[in-house]
Write an enzyme that holds these catalytic residues in place. Structure first.
Site, PDB file in Angstrom:
ATOM      1  CE  LYS A  44      32.550 -13.810  18.252  1.00  0.00           C
ATOM      2  NZ  LYS A  44      33.844 -13.209  17.818  1.00  0.00           N
ATOM      3  CE  LYS A  46      34.972 -17.091  21.689  1.00  0.00           C
ATOM      4  NZ  LYS A  46      36.049 -17.056  20.724  1.00  0.00           N
TER       5      LYS A  46
HETATM    6  N1  C2G Z   1      42.194 -20.416  16.140  1.00  0.00           N
HETATM    7  C1  C2G Z   1      43.056 -21.405  15.677  1.00  0.00           C
HETATM    8  N2  C2G Z   1      43.573 -22.294  16.543  1.00  0.00           N
HETATM    9  C2  C2G Z   1      43.282 -22.227  17.876  1.00  0.00           C
HETATM   10  C3  C2G Z   1      42.429 -21.218  18.359  1.00  0.00           C
HETATM   11  C4  C2G Z   1      41.887 -20.312  17.464  1.00  0.00           C
HETATM   12  O1  C2G Z   1      43.324 -21.485  14.463  1.00  0.00           O
HETATM   13  N3  C2G Z   1      43.831 -23.144  18.705  1.00  0.00           N
HETATM   14  C5  C2G Z   1      41.624 -19.484  15.165  1.00  0.00           C
HETATM   15  C6  C2G Z   1      40.109 -19.581  15.098  1.00  0.00           C
HETATM   16  O2  C2G Z   1      39.718 -20.676  14.275  1.00  0.00           O
HETATM   17  C7  C2G Z   1      39.758 -18.230  14.467  1.00  0.00           C
HETATM   18  C8  C2G Z   1      40.860 -17.302  15.021  1.00  0.00           C
HETATM   19  O3  C2G Z   1      41.902 -18.150  15.525  1.00  0.00           O
HETATM   20  O4  C2G Z   1      39.876 -18.291  13.046  1.00  0.00           O
HETATM   21  C9  C2G Z   1      40.357 -16.420  16.130  1.00  0.00           C
HETATM   22  O5  C2G Z   1      39.798 -17.257  17.127  1.00  0.00           O
HETATM   23  P1  C2G Z   1      38.696 -16.605  18.124  1.00  0.00           P
HETATM   24  O6  C2G Z   1      39.256 -15.372  18.703  1.00  0.00           O
HETATM   25  O7  C2G Z   1      38.179 -17.686  19.013  1.00  0.00           O
HETATM   26  O8  C2G Z   1      37.581 -16.189  17.058  1.00  0.00           O
HETATM   27  P2  C2G Z   1      36.005 -16.380  17.198  1.00  0.00           P
HETATM   28  O9  C2G Z   1      35.572 -15.924  18.539  1.00  0.00           O
HETATM   29  O10 C2G Z   1      35.688 -17.742  16.753  1.00  0.00           O
HETATM   30  O11 C2G Z   1      35.454 -15.252  16.184  1.00  0.00           O
HETATM   31  O12 C2G Z   1      32.741 -13.564  12.695  1.00  0.00           O
HETATM   32  C10 C2G Z   1      33.692 -14.553  13.061  1.00  0.00           C
HETATM   33  C11 C2G Z   1      33.956 -14.538  14.536  1.00  0.00           C
HETATM   34  O13 C2G Z   1      34.241 -13.223  14.979  1.00  0.00           O
HETATM   35  C12 C2G Z   1      35.110 -15.490  14.865  1.00  0.00           C
END
Ligand code: C2G
Length: 129
Positions: A44, A46
């Site tokens: 990803k 990340k």
């Molecule tokens: N999130 C949120 N508000 C934030 C930060 C994050 O609602 N201020 C939500 C994101 O939208 C996501 C969840 O928390 O739904 C997890 O965020 P991440 O760990 O950043 O997820 P991500 O890396 O985007 O992984 O296949 C899908 C991916 O694995 C999503």
């Protein structure tokens, strides 16, 4: 009952993650969370600070989460939706539209993110110390 699934990295677990998981738990009776493995996060693009097993344990400890599964790749969602009889897939709106292909298998929702918090910002503010 209604089964809800979501996926994420959940690195440096914070209130934005908690708010989302709580909202998701209110959408159904069972909440499944796919936590991205360290290897998948590399795919990803990340870089995670906290290793998978700790991120998974923290999410598992959240009261409204019923099951944690590893998220190993982009392609497992359809299989997971079928395997766990998922009714609703939901994720933050930063992914809006990206998972519409799941609509033939389950409801797809994109939820509002929590303002003014992100793991990226937390890492940046930690660098200042
Ligand atoms: N999130 C949120 N508000 C934030 C930060 C994050 O609602 N201020 C939500 C994101 O939208 C996501 C969840 O928390 O739904 C997890 O965020 P991440 O760990 O950043 O997820 P991500 O890396 O985007 O992984 O296949 C899908 C991916 O694995 C999503």
């Amino acid at each position: 009952g209604i089964v809800v699934i979501t996926y994420g990295t959940f690195d440096m677990f914070h209130i934005g993650h908690l708010n989302l998981l709580k909202k998701l738990s209110e959408l159904g009776d069972r909440l499944i969370v796919g936590v991205s493995t360290d290897e998948f996060n590399l795919l990803k693009g990340k870089k995670t600070l906290i290793p998978y097993d700790q991120r998974a344990k923290i999410v598992e400890a959240i009261g409204c989460v019923d099951l944690v599964i590893p998220e190993n790749n982009w392609d497992q969602k359809v299989r997971d939706v079928k395997e766990y009889n998922v009714d609703t897939f939901a994720i933050g709106e930063d992914w809006k539209g990206k998972f519409d292909f799941l609509q033939e298998h389950c409801e797809v929702l994109y939820l509002e993110r929590t303002k003014d918090i992100s793991t990226t910002d937390l890492k940046r503010s930690l660098k200042r110390f």
